[in-house]
Design an enzyme around this catalytic site. Structure first.
Site, PDB file in Angstrom:
ATOM      1  N   PRO A  16      29.360  40.322  50.374  1.00  5.97           N
ATOM      2  CA  PRO A  16      29.757  41.149  51.512  1.00  5.97           C
ATOM      3  C   PRO A  16      30.740  42.268  51.168  1.00  5.97           C
ATOM      4  O   PRO A  16      31.639  42.086  50.337  1.00  5.97           O
ATOM      5  CB  PRO A  16      30.390  40.156  52.491  1.00  5.97           C
ATOM      6  N   ASN A  17      30.535  43.380  51.827  1.00  6.23           N
ATOM      7  CA  ASN A  17      31.380  44.586  51.741  1.00  6.23           C
ATOM      8  C   ASN A  17      31.220  45.363  50.436  1.00  6.23           C
ATOM      9  O   ASN A  17      31.777  46.452  50.304  1.00  6.23           O
ATOM     10  CB  ASN A  17      32.874  44.249  51.980  1.00  6.23           C
ATOM     11  N   ARG A  24      35.407  51.842  49.930  1.00  9.19           N
ATOM     12  CA  ARG A  24      36.232  50.668  50.218  1.00  9.19           C
ATOM     13  C   ARG A  24      37.417  50.582  49.262  1.00  9.19           C
ATOM     14  O   ARG A  24      37.233  50.445  48.049  1.00  9.19           O
ATOM     15  CB  ARG A  24      35.357  49.425  50.064  1.00  9.19           C
ATOM     16  N   TYR A  29      39.043  48.988  44.061  1.00  8.73           N
ATOM     17  CA  TYR A  29      37.658  48.812  43.615  1.00  8.73           C
ATOM     18  C   TYR A  29      37.046  50.043  42.943  1.00  8.73           C
ATOM     19  O   TYR A  29      35.911  49.997  42.489  1.00  8.73           O
ATOM     20  CB  TYR A  29      36.787  48.374  44.806  1.00  8.73           C
ATOM     21  N   ASN A  80      28.496  38.529  42.135  1.00  9.79           N
ATOM     22  CA  ASN A  80      29.825  38.801  42.685  1.00  9.79           C
ATOM     23  C   ASN A  80      29.744  38.362  44.145  1.00  9.79           C
ATOM     24  O   ASN A  80      29.264  39.112  44.995  1.00  9.79           O
ATOM     25  CB  ASN A  80      30.168  40.286  42.594  1.00  9.79           C
ATOM     26  N   ALA A  83      34.051  38.025  49.065  1.00  5.29           N
ATOM     27  CA  ALA A  83      34.942  37.098  49.780  1.00  5.29           C
ATOM     28  C   ALA A  83      34.381  35.671  49.809  1.00  5.29           C
ATOM     29  O   ALA A  83      35.151  34.698  49.877  1.00  5.29           O
ATOM     30  CB  ALA A  83      35.186  37.605  51.193  1.00  5.29           C
ATOM     31  N   HIS A  86      35.613  32.627  47.574  1.00  6.28           N
ATOM     32  CA  HIS A  86      36.768  31.782  47.866  1.00  6.28           C
ATOM     33  C   HIS A  86      36.489  30.743  48.951  1.00  6.28           C
ATOM     34  O   HIS A  86      37.336  29.905  49.234  1.00  6.28           O
ATOM     35  CB  HIS A  86      37.953  32.678  48.283  1.00  6.28           C
ATOM     36  N   ASP A  93      26.379  25.353  46.369  1.00  7.30           N
ATOM     37  CA  ASP A  93      25.286  24.372  46.371  1.00  7.30           C
ATOM     38  C   ASP A  93      23.963  25.026  46.002  1.00  7.30           C
ATOM     39  O   ASP A  93      23.148  24.427  45.284  1.00  7.30           O
ATOM     40  CB  ASP A  93      25.181  23.686  47.740  1.00  7.30           C
ATOM     41  N   GLU A 104      29.788  34.796  36.837  1.00  7.35           N
ATOM     42  CA  GLU A 104      30.531  35.224  38.029  1.00  7.35           C
ATOM     43  C   GLU A 104      31.310  36.477  37.673  1.00  7.35           C
ATOM     44  O   GLU A 104      31.938  36.539  36.617  1.00  7.35           O
ATOM     45  CB  GLU A 104      31.505  34.101  38.430  1.00  7.35           C
ATOM     46  N   HIS A 106      33.899  39.800  39.117  1.00  9.89           N
ATOM     47  CA  HIS A 106      34.721  40.481  40.129  1.00  9.89           C
ATOM     48  C   HIS A 106      35.199  41.799  39.555  1.00  9.89           C
ATOM     49  O   HIS A 106      35.596  41.865  38.381  1.00  9.89           O
ATOM     50  CB  HIS A 106      35.932  39.616  40.502  1.00  9.89           C
ATOM     51  N   LEU A 107      35.173  42.823  40.368  1.00  8.09           N
ATOM     52  CA  LEU A 107      35.679  44.136  39.944  1.00  8.09           C
ATOM     53  C   LEU A 107      37.170  44.061  39.672  1.00  8.09           C
ATOM     54  O   LEU A 107      37.670  44.566  38.659  1.00  8.09           O
ATOM     55  CB  LEU A 107      35.400  45.172  41.037  1.00  8.09           C
ATOM     56  N   SER A 108      37.896  43.465  40.611  1.00  6.12           N
ATOM     57  CA  SER A 108      39.352  43.362  40.478  1.00  6.12           C
ATOM     58  C   SER A 108      39.707  42.064  39.753  1.00  6.12           C
ATOM     59  O   SER A 108      38.874  41.148  39.655  1.00  6.12           O
ATOM     60  CB  SER A 108      39.997  43.380  41.868  1.00  6.12           C
ATOM     61  N   ARG A 113      45.983  39.075  42.398  1.00  2.91           N
ATOM     62  CA  ARG A 113      46.012  39.446  43.815  1.00  2.91           C
ATOM     63  C   ARG A 113      46.539  38.293  44.682  1.00  2.91           C
ATOM     64  O   ARG A 113      47.203  37.396  44.178  1.00  2.91           O
ATOM     65  CB  ARG A 113      44.616  39.919  44.220  1.00  2.91           C
ATOM     66  N   ARG A 117      42.855  34.424  46.780  1.00  2.00           N
ATOM     67  CA  ARG A 117      41.767  34.899  45.913  1.00  2.00           C
ATOM     68  C   ARG A 117      41.762  34.185  44.548  1.00  2.00           C
ATOM     69  O   ARG A 117      40.870  34.412  43.743  1.00  2.00           O
ATOM     70  CB  ARG A 117      41.884  36.416  45.685  1.00  2.00           C
TER      71      ARG A 117
HETATM   72  C1  DQA Z   1      35.920  40.841  44.736  1.00  2.00           C
HETATM   73  C2  DQA Z   1      37.234  40.092  44.929  1.00  2.00           C
HETATM   74  C3  DQA Z   1      37.194  39.307  46.228  1.00  2.00           C
HETATM   75  O1  DQA Z   1      38.412  38.612  46.413  1.00  2.00           O
HETATM   76  C4  DQA Z   1      36.994  40.240  47.406  1.00  2.00           C
HETATM   77  O2  DQA Z   1      36.898  39.508  48.598  1.00  2.00           O
HETATM   78  C5  DQA Z   1      35.838  41.148  47.229  1.00  2.00           C
HETATM   79  C6  DQA Z   1      35.558  41.709  45.909  1.00  2.00           C
HETATM   80  C7  DQA Z   1      35.962  41.763  43.484  1.00  2.00           C
HETATM   81  O3  DQA Z   1      34.894  42.201  43.057  1.00  2.00           O
HETATM   82  O4  DQA Z   1      37.048  42.074  42.976  1.00  2.00           O
HETATM   83  O5  DQA Z   1      35.167  41.490  48.191  1.00  2.00           O
HETATM   84  O6  DQA Z   1      34.894  39.888  44.497  1.00  2.00           O
END
Ligand code: DQA
Length: 149
Positions: A16-17, A24, A29, A80, A83, A86, A93, A104, A106-108, A113, A117
């Site tokens: 999501p997002n 964003r 990001y 990725n 959210a 977490h 599952d 897995e 994550h950009l950040s 953080r 997270r």
């Molecule tokens: C994220 C880190 C997550 O905590 C956050 O909710 C995201 C992006 C990242 O790519 O850094 O939406 O997965």
């Protein structure tokens, strides 16, 4: 390059997002769009002999269904979960259904953080985790998974 190598398929799932990348929170990001990330992955895939399938959804159930659908069709998965990283036992599952390497990403750097997270529901079932390298992390993940499959 052998025919079998040509057939390797990696699914990349964006949660999501992440469709809003570029707009964003650019300080966290970056300014690269999801479309740019996907195009770079597809190009790198061509060099590595991997067919890259990309998918983004803002809905947990759709992500679960996409993972289920990957059973028997993909040799590797990069995800990725954003959210849902977490919170989602459902995505965890679904990933447990797959007997393929999972990375897995994550950009950040999620550990730099907020404390909520720091917990990933999938870190212990993934082959590896990449966190904090920005968009470069996706290329790293594809290069790495190509050595695993
Ligand atoms: C994220 C880190 C997550 O905590 C956050 O909710 C995201 C992006 C990242 O790519 O850094 O939406 O997965």
């Amino acid at each position: 390059m052998s025919k079998r190598k040509n057939l390797r398929k990696v699914l990349v799932i964006h949660g999501p997002n992440l469709n809003m990348l570029g707009k964003r929170e650019p300080a966290i990001y970056g300014k690269t769009t999801l479309n740019d990330i996907n195009k770079k992955l597809e190009n790198l895939g061509k060099k590595l002999g991997i067919a890259v399938d990309t998918f983004q959804s803002n809905h947990e159930g759709e992500i679960v269904e996409k993972i289920q659908d990957a059973m028997g069709k993909c040799q590797g998965l990069i995800i990725n979960p954003a959210a849902y990283t977490h919170t989602s036992i459902a995505i965890r599952d679904a990933l447990l259904l797959l007997d393929i390497p999972i990375i897995e990403i994550h950009l950040s750097n999620i550990y730099k953080r907020e404390s909520f997270r720091h917990k990933s529901m999938i870190a212990d079932i993934a082959e590896a985790q990449i966190s904090g390298f920005g968009t470069l992390g996706y290329n790293m993940a594809l290069e790495a998974i190509s050595t695993m499959i």
